[in-house]
Design an enzyme around this catalytic site. Structure first.
Site, short mmCIF file in Angstrom:
data_model
loop_
_atom_site.label_atom_id
_atom_site.label_comp_id
_atom_site.label_asym_id
_atom_site.label_seq_id
_atom_site.Cartn_x
_atom_site.Cartn_y
_atom_site.Cartn_z
N HIS A 1 23.79 72.06 15.51
CA HIS A 1 23.38 72.86 16.66
C HIS A 1 24.54 72.84 17.64
CE1 HIS A 1 20.25 74.87 19.01
NE2 HIS A 1 20.66 74.19 20.06
N LYS B 1 17.84 83.51 20.23
CA LYS B 1 18.81 83.20 21.28
C LYS B 1 20.09 82.72 20.62
CE LYS B 1 18.55 79.59 24.27
NZ LYS B 1 18.14 78.86 25.49
N LYS C 1 23.69 81.02 20.89
CA LYS C 1 24.52 80.15 21.70
C LYS C 1 25.98 80.59 21.58
CE LYS C 1 21.54 76.93 23.16
NZ LYS C 1 21.36 76.55 24.57
N ASP D 1 22.96 82.73 25.35
CA ASP D 1 23.10 81.60 26.27
C ASP D 1 24.55 81.13 26.25
OD1 ASP D 1 22.88 79.38 27.84
OD2 ASP D 1 21.51 78.28 26.54
N GLU E 1 21.70 83.99 29.57
CA GLU E 1 21.37 82.74 30.25
C GLU E 1 22.62 82.04 30.76
OE1 GLU E 1 19.04 78.51 29.27
OE2 GLU E 1 18.97 80.18 27.85
N ASP F 1 19.52 78.58 34.50
CA ASP F 1 19.05 77.37 33.83
C ASP F 1 19.60 76.15 34.53
OD1 ASP F 1 18.06 75.45 32.12
OD2 ASP F 1 19.44 75.89 30.48
N LYS G 1 12.07 73.59 32.48
CA LYS G 1 12.19 72.45 31.58
C LYS G 1 11.77 71.17 32.29
CE LYS G 1 16.24 74.33 29.15
NZ LYS G 1 17.70 74.20 28.96
N GLU H 1 10.91 78.81 24.05
CA GLU H 1 11.80 78.51 22.94
C GLU H 1 11.50 77.14 22.33
OE1 GLU H 1 15.90 76.90 24.10
OE2 GLU H 1 15.57 78.42 25.64
#
Length: 385
Positions: free
Chosen positions: A34, A179, A181, A210, A236, A261, A285, A339
């Site tokens: 990731h 989404k 990255k 993002d 984002e 964010d 979050k 998400e």
């Protein structure tokens, strides 16, 4: 003489008193790398909090981080140390029926440490709700919904692999919003990658992006129109968290809606973003807002300013994801979905019955408390020694 706001009233020394809090660091492998703009992970780390009341009821909570203290200042090592040495001692003996008092005591014991505080607060709500035989969502005002549209994040950096991954999620009817990255590569490479994704998934999926604070204002000004032409629905945090004024300047020349964010941890942050007109959407979050009640407070400020709500995540397991879903379930509007795909990216989960993902949605777990049960065998298997 008036009682201090941090004095434990006599009626709190009852069956709902917090008797014990323990914390465990776990590291769970992910099914693939990731990759964010500034880091990449092949295992996700959590601090699992277990809390016991005088009546024997137990609650659980979770604090998640990404790659150590790089997304925020908290690492799992620091979270555990602060829980054990400062936060837990500050709330032992308090009643679980006084969550605001628990929060005040922790705020007096330590500045920020939002993820650590959120994990304890979640465990308090879980234990209280289990005692009462109700879901946590009921203690937060009740449910507006029992399921939420859920997206999947594409973050390997390899467009061929990402197209294959997205096709599999679409075919299984698990996710239809993705989404992407970006920011780890030069902007030109990211734009080329996004073009391949948008062409491959055209008409069948929605893309959001993002940048994780990777761009400066000049780069964002150049790239946002390109993303608009590719049909990207939302971008984002393109700029560093400190540059809220820059976000406002970008939004003054609209191309793609912008989501805040990392620049929104507190209600004060949310108020500043709203006052400057710096975002169209905010990502919510627990690790940022320091608990379920604070998350709803940030959401309320955003709603008052006409800013849309999005359920963000930090790759939580089913424990942390369930806590978020109980908060999201009671929001009047959640136009951008959530998400909380975290349990699906792990090679194993930490609960006996993982969350349910069907028809592009994730479902609020049923039952008292968070609705999930800690699997102690897995806790021991993945615990850091």
């Amino acid at each position: 003489m008036p009682e201090s706001p941090f004095t434990v009233p006599a009626d709190l020394r009852n069956d709902l008193a917090i008797r014990e809090i323990s914390s465990t660091i776990v590291d769970v492998p992910t099914v693939r790398r990731h990759k964010l703009s500034s880091l990449s992970v092949t295992a996700q780390s959590y601090v699992i909090v277990e809390l016991r009341l005088a009546n024997g009821a137990q609650g659980i909570g979770e604090a998640a981080t990404l790659g150590g203290p790089r997304w925020s200042e908290e690492s799992v090592e620091a979270i555990k140390a602060n829980i054990d040495a400062h936060l837990a001692p500050a709330v032992i003996g308090l009643g679980a029926d006084r969550p605001e008092l628990v929060a005040a005591r922790m705020d007096a014991a330590a500045k920020r440490n939002n993820a650590a505080k959120a994990a304890i607060k979640t465990a308090v709500f879980d234990a209280l709700a289990r005692t009462l035989g109700v879901p946590v969502a009921l203690l937060l005002g009740g449910q507006m919904r029992d399921s939420i549209p859920v997206l999947w994040t594409l973050a390997s950096g390899d467009p061929a692999q990402e197209i294959e991954e997205a096709e599999a999620k679409l075919a299984a009817r698990l996710h239809e919003t993705f989404k992407v990255k970006i920011g780890a590569q030069p902007p030109e490479a990211d734009m080329a990658r996004l073009k391949r994704l948008s062409v491959a998934l055209a008409g069948r999926a929605r893309l959001i992006v993002d940048a994780n604070q990777a761009w400066d204002e000049t780069t964002a000004t150049r790239c946002l129109p390109v993303l608009a032409d590719l049909g990207v629905a939302l971008v984002e945090q393109p700029l560093p968290a400190w540059n809220v004024a820059g976000m406002a300047r970008l939004r003054a020349h609209p191309t793609v809606p912008l989501m805040a964010d990392e620049c929104v941890f507190t209600t004060h942050d949310m108020l500043q973003v709203a006052a400057l007109g710096a975002a169209d959407v905010v990502s919510l979050k627990l690790v940022k807002h320091a608990g379920l009640l604070n998350l709803k407070r940030v959401a309320a400020v955003a709603e008052a300013a006409g800013i849309g709500l999005y359920g963000g995540c930090l790759l939580e397991s089913s424990i942390g994801a369930a806590a978020h879903l109980h908060a999201f379930a009671g929001l009047r509007e959640l136009a951008w979905g959530c998400e909380h795909f975290g349990p699906q990216i792990l090679t194993d989960d930490l609960v006996t019955q993982p969350l349910r993902f069907e028809e592009f949605r994730v479902y609020l777990p049923a039952g008292p408390g968070l609705g999930v049960t800690l699997d102690r065998d897995k806790l021991r298997r993945y615990a850091r020694t």
